[in-house]
Design an enzyme around this catalytic site. Structure first.
Site, PDB file in Angstrom:
ATOM      1  N   TYR A 175       0.828  -1.203   0.000  1.00  0.00           N
ATOM      2  CA  TYR A 175       0.000   0.000   0.000  1.00  0.00           C
ATOM      3  C   TYR A 175       0.870   1.264   0.000  1.00  0.00           C
ATOM      4  O   TYR A 175       0.648   2.201  -0.764  1.00  0.00           O
ATOM      5  CB  TYR A 175      -0.954   0.019   1.216  1.00  0.00           C
ATOM      6  CG  TYR A 175      -1.540   1.385   1.429  1.00  0.00           C
ATOM      7  CD1 TYR A 175      -2.531   1.875   0.564  1.00  0.00           C
ATOM      8  CD2 TYR A 175      -1.051   2.229   2.422  1.00  0.00           C
ATOM      9  CE1 TYR A 175      -3.016   3.164   0.709  1.00  0.00           C
ATOM     10  CE2 TYR A 175      -1.539   3.513   2.570  1.00  0.00           C
ATOM     11  CZ  TYR A 175      -2.516   3.974   1.715  1.00  0.00           C
ATOM     12  OH  TYR A 175      -2.989   5.249   1.842  1.00  0.00           O
TER      13      TYR A 175
ATOM     14  N   THR B 101      -6.501  18.373  -2.966  1.00  0.00           N
ATOM     15  CA  THR B 101      -6.045  17.345  -3.908  1.00  0.00           C
ATOM     16  C   THR B 101      -7.066  17.191  -5.026  1.00  0.00           C
ATOM     17  O   THR B 101      -8.239  16.903  -4.759  1.00  0.00           O
ATOM     18  CB  THR B 101      -5.834  16.014  -3.149  1.00  0.00           C
ATOM     19  OG1 THR B 101      -4.838  16.244  -2.160  1.00  0.00           O
ATOM     20  CG2 THR B 101      -5.398  14.900  -4.081  1.00  0.00           C
TER      21      THR B 101
ATOM     22  N   HIS C  65       0.653  12.442  -7.495  1.00  0.00           N
ATOM     23  CA  HIS C  65       0.280  11.594  -6.363  1.00  0.00           C
ATOM     24  C   HIS C  65       1.311  10.469  -6.169  1.00  0.00           C
ATOM     25  O   HIS C  65       0.967   9.354  -5.784  1.00  0.00           O
ATOM     26  CB  HIS C  65      -1.117  11.012  -6.612  1.00  0.00           C
ATOM     27  CG  HIS C  65      -2.001  10.987  -5.402  1.00  0.00           C
ATOM     28  ND1 HIS C  65      -3.041  11.851  -5.203  1.00  0.00           N
ATOM     29  CD2 HIS C  65      -1.995  10.180  -4.302  1.00  0.00           C
ATOM     30  CE1 HIS C  65      -3.649  11.577  -4.058  1.00  0.00           C
ATOM     31  NE2 HIS C  65      -3.030  10.577  -3.492  1.00  0.00           N
TER      32      HIS C  65
ATOM     33  N   GLY D 202       9.252  11.742  -6.484  1.00  0.00           N
ATOM     34  CA  GLY D 202      10.576  11.277  -6.889  1.00  0.00           C
ATOM     35  C   GLY D 202      11.735  12.055  -6.315  1.00  0.00           C
ATOM     36  O   GLY D 202      12.886  11.781  -6.663  1.00  0.00           O
TER      37      GLY D 202
HETATM   38  C1  LIG Z   1       1.253   5.850   1.085  1.00  0.00           C
HETATM   39  C2  LIG Z   1       0.877   7.147   0.454  1.00  0.00           C
HETATM   40  C3  LIG Z   1      -0.274   7.789   0.875  1.00  0.00           C
HETATM   41  C4  LIG Z   1      -0.641   9.019   0.297  1.00  0.00           C
HETATM   42  N1  LIG Z   1      -1.735   9.664   0.792  1.00  0.00           N
HETATM   43  C5  LIG Z   1      -2.075  10.864   0.261  1.00  0.00           C
HETATM   44  C6  LIG Z   1      -3.165  11.595   0.800  1.00  0.00           C
HETATM   45  O1  LIG Z   1      -3.807  11.180   1.766  1.00  0.00           O
HETATM   46  N2  LIG Z   1      -3.494  12.769   0.200  1.00  0.00           N
HETATM   47  C7  LIG Z   1      -2.789  13.268  -0.866  1.00  0.00           C
HETATM   48  O2  LIG Z   1      -3.116  14.327  -1.383  1.00  0.00           O
HETATM   49  N3  LIG Z   1      -1.718  12.613  -1.360  1.00  0.00           N
HETATM   50  C8  LIG Z   1      -1.348  11.439  -0.829  1.00  0.00           C
HETATM   51  N4  LIG Z   1      -0.245  10.783  -1.317  1.00  0.00           N
HETATM   52  C9  LIG Z   1       0.582  11.411  -2.358  1.00  0.00           C
HETATM   53  C10 LIG Z   1       1.694  12.278  -1.727  1.00  0.00           C
HETATM   54  O3  LIG Z   1       1.145  13.441  -1.160  1.00  0.00           O
HETATM   55  C11 LIG Z   1       2.739  12.736  -2.745  1.00  0.00           C
HETATM   56  O4  LIG Z   1       2.102  13.358  -3.827  1.00  0.00           O
HETATM   57  C12 LIG Z   1       3.665  11.625  -3.258  1.00  0.00           C
HETATM   58  O5  LIG Z   1       3.907  10.649  -2.270  1.00  0.00           O
HETATM   59  C13 LIG Z   1       4.987  12.239  -3.708  1.00  0.00           C
HETATM   60  O6  LIG Z   1       5.814  11.280  -4.291  1.00  0.00           O
HETATM   61  P1  LIG Z   1       7.048  10.553  -3.538  1.00  0.00           P
HETATM   62  O7  LIG Z   1       6.408   9.544  -2.650  1.00  0.00           O
HETATM   63  O8  LIG Z   1       7.816   9.979  -4.658  1.00  0.00           O
HETATM   64  O9  LIG Z   1       7.804  11.597  -2.766  1.00  0.00           O
HETATM   65  C14 LIG Z   1       0.136   9.573  -0.748  1.00  0.00           C
HETATM   66  C15 LIG Z   1       1.304   8.912  -1.163  1.00  0.00           C
HETATM   67  C16 LIG Z   1       1.688   7.719  -0.575  1.00  0.00           C
HETATM   68  C17 LIG Z   1       2.950   7.068  -1.013  1.00  0.00           C
END
Ligand SMILES: Cc1cc2nc3c(=O)[nH]c(=O)nc-3n(C[C@H](O)[C@H](O)[C@H](O)COP(=O)(O)O)c2cc1C
Length: 359
Positions: free
Chosen positions: A27, A161, A250, A284
């Site tokens: 997840y 978002t 995301h 990234g």
């Molecule tokens: C496990 C997980 C949960 C996430 N939950 C949310 C969330 O609740 N709301 C949201 O806007 N983005 C969510 N995201 C996206 C992150 O805000 C972000 O855009 C993304 O993780 C950035 O990429 P990176 O993981 O490569 O740094 C989530 C990402 C991951 C990996």
């Protein structure tokens, strides 16, 4: 791996795998679909090369900058990610304290394990917190959450978002949205006794730009739109008076096949040139040179998602702090080696696209 050997951000990733059941690890770590965008977010940074300036005095470097006029010690914040409580008992309180002590901003997920009130109360008054929001089917519920955010007086922006009208599908993720909600606490949404997950408190797939206008009538907080990748959407955001745009896909978890965020940044920056909209990026970011490249290409700041979770799995608050410290150190080093003493000196001429791809 011994803790001392964790010298760069990706060294922390194995701790997440080690500490979680496979389902949860999947997840947190996976991207949607085939994972093309997820992988490309990291790889795309390698397609840009730095053009250093030498023989400049870089003995003192200042990494400090501001976001929406609010000071941060270095231009790396924490993106919203759901349910930190599954990874560490202190959940988002630990993450927020780490961001606070590092002097940067944390965006709390709507789907946090700790309530927005608890997180706000667990960090010093001057901590910079933003609140992430999805517009829910029930506008009454959505408004109630915004009122709670306002009531704390601690959140300085709403990060809305927009790239999640429905949940992206991750192949190796047996947890569907409903199951996920059943197994986790989501106190920002389910905050009344006996309240359970239902259609009205799930994300509204019918949202349009009119709902952003509606939001502006409901809150006086600045609005940052998260999930913009194109000039068309960026222009809409600017014309509606958004304070900021977070260029994001995301973390490759929604529409697989969209461009990497660093490849989308210039298009967005160009589209809002001359407006007051600040542009940020996530997706990234793993190294100080990634931060330097994104800033040179027009981002005011960048954010990390998964790396904060890796740090949390490694050692709670101290682990997240360590990840942030490494990024700050690497960023300062990259500034020195590229000939920059301040963030203002990070200009577009520092980067060029590589003719050799990501080799
Ligand atoms: C496990 C997980 C949960 C996430 N939950 C949310 C969330 O609740 N709301 C949201 O806007 N983005 C969510 N995201 C996206 C992150 O805000 C972000 O855009 C993304 O993780 C950035 O990429 P990176 O993981 O490569 O740094 C989530 C990402 C991951 C990996």
């Amino acid at each position: 791996m011994a803790a001392d050997e964790s010298v760069c951000v990706v060294d922390f990733e194995p701790y997440l795998k080690r500490g979680l059941e496979a389902t949860w690890y999947d997840y947190y770590s996976n991207g949607a679909g085939e994972g093309q965008t997820h992988r490309d977010n990291v790889k795309a940074f390698l397609r840009y090369r730095l053009r250093p300036r030498y023989l400049r005095d870089v003995s003192n470097r200042v990494t400090r900058t501001s976001i929406l006029g609010l000071d941060i010690e270095f231009p790396v914040g924490v993106s919203p990610t759901a349910t930190h409580g599954v990874i560490h008992g202190d959940g988002e309180k630990a993450t927020a304290r780490a961001a606070a002590s590092a002097g940067t901003v944390m965006v709390l997920s709507l789907y946090s394990s700790k309530s927005l009130e608890d997180v706000a109360a667990s960090v010093p008054e001057d901590t910079l917190l933003f609140m992430q929001l999805n517009i829910l089917r029930s506008r009454v519920k959505t408004e109630e959450i915004i009122k709670r955010v306002d009531a704390t007086g601690r959140y300085k922006a709403l990060v809305v978002t927009i790239d999640q009208p429905v949940y992206g599908r991750k192949r190796a993720q047996p947890l569907n949205a409903l199951l996920y909600a059943k197994h986790t606490q989501v106190p920002n949404i389910l905050n009344h006794p006996g309240e359970t997950w239902c259609d009205s408190n799930s994300i509204d797939p019918a949202c349009t730009w009119d709902d952003i206008k509606w939001l502006q009538g409901v809150t006086s907080l600045p609005i940052i739109l998260k999930g913009i990748l194109t000039a068309e959407s960026a222009k809409m955001a600017a014309s509606l008076g958004a304070a900021g745009i977070l260029v994001s896909n995301h973390g490759g978890r929604q529409l697989d096949g969209v461009a990497a965020t660093i490849d989308s940044l210039s298009e967005v920056v160009e589209a809002v040139k001359g407006s007051n909209v600040e542009v940020y990026l996530d997706g990234g970011v793993r190294k100080g040179t990634d931060v330097l490249k994104a800033l040179a290409m027009g981002a005011r700041a960048v954010f990390i998602g998964r790396p904060a979770l890796w740090g949390l799995a490694y050692n709670g608050e101290a682990g997240v702090r360590k990840v942030l410290d490494i990024l700050k150190d690497e960023f300062s080093l990259a500034m020195a080696l590229a000939g920059c003493s301040s963030v203002a000196e990070i200009t577009p001429d520092l980067v060029k696209a590589s003719p050799y791809g990501s080799l």
